[in-house]
Design a protein around this motif. Structure first.
Motif, PDB file in Angstrom:
ATOM      1  N   LYS A  10       0.837  -1.200   0.000  1.00  0.00           N
ATOM      2  CA  LYS A  10       0.000   0.000   0.000  1.00  0.00           C
ATOM      3  C   LYS A  10       0.875   1.254   0.000  1.00  0.00           C
ATOM      4  CE  LYS A  10      -3.860  -2.041   2.537  1.00  0.00           C
ATOM      5  NZ  LYS A  10      -4.623  -1.985   3.800  1.00  0.00           N
ATOM      6  N   LEU A  11       1.962   1.205   0.752  1.00  0.00           N
ATOM      7  CA  LEU A  11       2.886   2.337   0.782  1.00  0.00           C
ATOM      8  C   LEU A  11       3.509   2.550  -0.594  1.00  0.00           C
ATOM      9  CD1 LEU A  11       4.530   4.556   2.187  1.00  0.00           C
ATOM     10  CD2 LEU A  11       6.158   2.767   2.875  1.00  0.00           C
ATOM     11  N   LYS A  43       4.900  -7.269   1.193  1.00  0.00           N
ATOM     12  CA  LYS A  43       3.631  -7.140   1.931  1.00  0.00           C
ATOM     13  C   LYS A  43       3.681  -7.776   3.312  1.00  0.00           C
ATOM     14  CE  LYS A  43       0.900  -6.599  -2.175  1.00  0.00           C
ATOM     15  NZ  LYS A  43      -0.229  -6.940  -2.983  1.00  0.00           N
ATOM     16  N   ASN A  44       4.671  -8.608   3.569  1.00  0.00           N
ATOM     17  CA  ASN A  44       4.804  -9.246   4.873  1.00  0.00           C
ATOM     18  C   ASN A  44       5.679  -8.449   5.832  1.00  0.00           C
ATOM     19  OD1 ASN A  44       3.220 -11.559   4.214  1.00  0.00           O
ATOM     20  ND2 ASN A  44       4.945 -12.306   3.019  1.00  0.00           N
ATOM     21  N   ARG A  45       6.277  -7.381   5.354  1.00  0.00           N
ATOM     22  CA  ARG A  45       7.199  -6.570   6.172  1.00  0.00           C
ATOM     23  C   ARG A  45       6.416  -5.522   6.952  1.00  0.00           C
ATOM     24  NH1 ARG A  45      10.238  -3.340   8.710  1.00  0.00           N
ATOM     25  NH2 ARG A  45      12.430  -3.011   8.175  1.00  0.00           N
ATOM     26  N   LEU A  46       6.441  -5.646   8.256  1.00  0.00           N
ATOM     27  CA  LEU A  46       5.814  -4.648   9.121  1.00  0.00           C
ATOM     28  C   LEU A  46       6.909  -3.816   9.767  1.00  0.00           C
ATOM     29  CD1 LEU A  46       3.019  -6.716  10.895  1.00  0.00           C
ATOM     30  CD2 LEU A  46       2.761  -5.002   9.111  1.00  0.00           C
ATOM     31  N   PRO A  47       6.757  -2.505   9.764  1.00  0.00           N
ATOM     32  CA  PRO A  47       7.784  -1.652  10.365  1.00  0.00           C
ATOM     33  C   PRO A  47       7.664  -1.610  11.885  1.00  0.00           C
ATOM     34  CG  PRO A  47       5.990  -0.310   9.550  1.00  0.00           C
ATOM     35  CD  PRO A  47       5.682  -1.740   9.148  1.00  0.00           C
ATOM     36  N   THR A  48       8.768  -1.264  12.524  1.00  0.00           N
ATOM     37  CA  THR A  48       8.710  -1.003  13.957  1.00  0.00           C
ATOM     38  C   THR A  48       7.952   0.299  14.157  1.00  0.00           C
ATOM     39  OG1 THR A  48      10.742   0.295  13.968  1.00  0.00           O
ATOM     40  CG2 THR A  48      10.965  -2.103  14.320  1.00  0.00           C
ATOM     41  N   TRP A  72      -0.585   0.203   6.925  1.00  0.00           N
ATOM     42  CA  TRP A  72      -0.383  -1.008   7.712  1.00  0.00           C
ATOM     43  C   TRP A  72      -1.570  -1.285   8.615  1.00  0.00           C
ATOM     44  CZ3 TRP A  72       3.458   2.955   7.904  1.00  0.00           C
ATOM     45  CH2 TRP A  72       4.513   2.752   7.005  1.00  0.00           C
ATOM     46  N   ASP A  73      -1.885  -2.542   8.790  1.00  0.00           N
ATOM     47  CA  ASP A  73      -2.971  -2.957   9.686  1.00  0.00           C
ATOM     48  C   ASP A  73      -2.396  -3.131  11.088  1.00  0.00           C
ATOM     49  OD1 ASP A  73      -4.746  -3.015   7.538  1.00  0.00           O
ATOM     50  OD2 ASP A  73      -4.208  -5.083   7.061  1.00  0.00           O
ATOM     51  N   VAL A  74      -2.360  -2.035  11.806  1.00  0.00           N
ATOM     52  CA  VAL A  74      -1.805  -2.068  13.166  1.00  0.00           C
ATOM     53  C   VAL A  74      -2.804  -1.572  14.179  1.00  0.00           C
ATOM     54  CG1 VAL A  74       0.599  -1.921  12.543  1.00  0.00           C
ATOM     55  CG2 VAL A  74      -0.730   0.165  12.813  1.00  0.00           C
TER      56      VAL A  74
END
Length: 74
Positions: A10-11, A43-48, A72-74
């Protein structure tokens, strides 16, 4: 998919739509090339939390209403 046929997050799609380069985001956020590349293509990389804050702070120069939930879905 964009340009070279690589998948985009998405980014990544947002950057493409706005005409923003990954290099610009790298310079504005202070994050390294690999991190930006992963965040825009994996797409599997989530940021800190800290990384997310840096990205959002930089992107708000372009769109003040952008927030982490846009990417991100956070």
């Amino acid at each position: 998919m964009f340009g070279t046929g690589k998948p985009r997050t998405k980014l990544g799609k947002w950057l493409d739509k706005k005409g923003v380069t990954q290099s610009w985001l790298m310079k504005k956020s202070g994050l390294n090339k690999n991190t930006i590349s992963e965040l825009t293509g994996d797409k599997n990389r989530l940021p800190t939390l800290r990384t997310m804050q840096k990205v959002i702070k930089a992107l708000r120069e372009i769109d003040p209403k952008v927030n982490s939930n846009d990417f991100w879905d956070v």
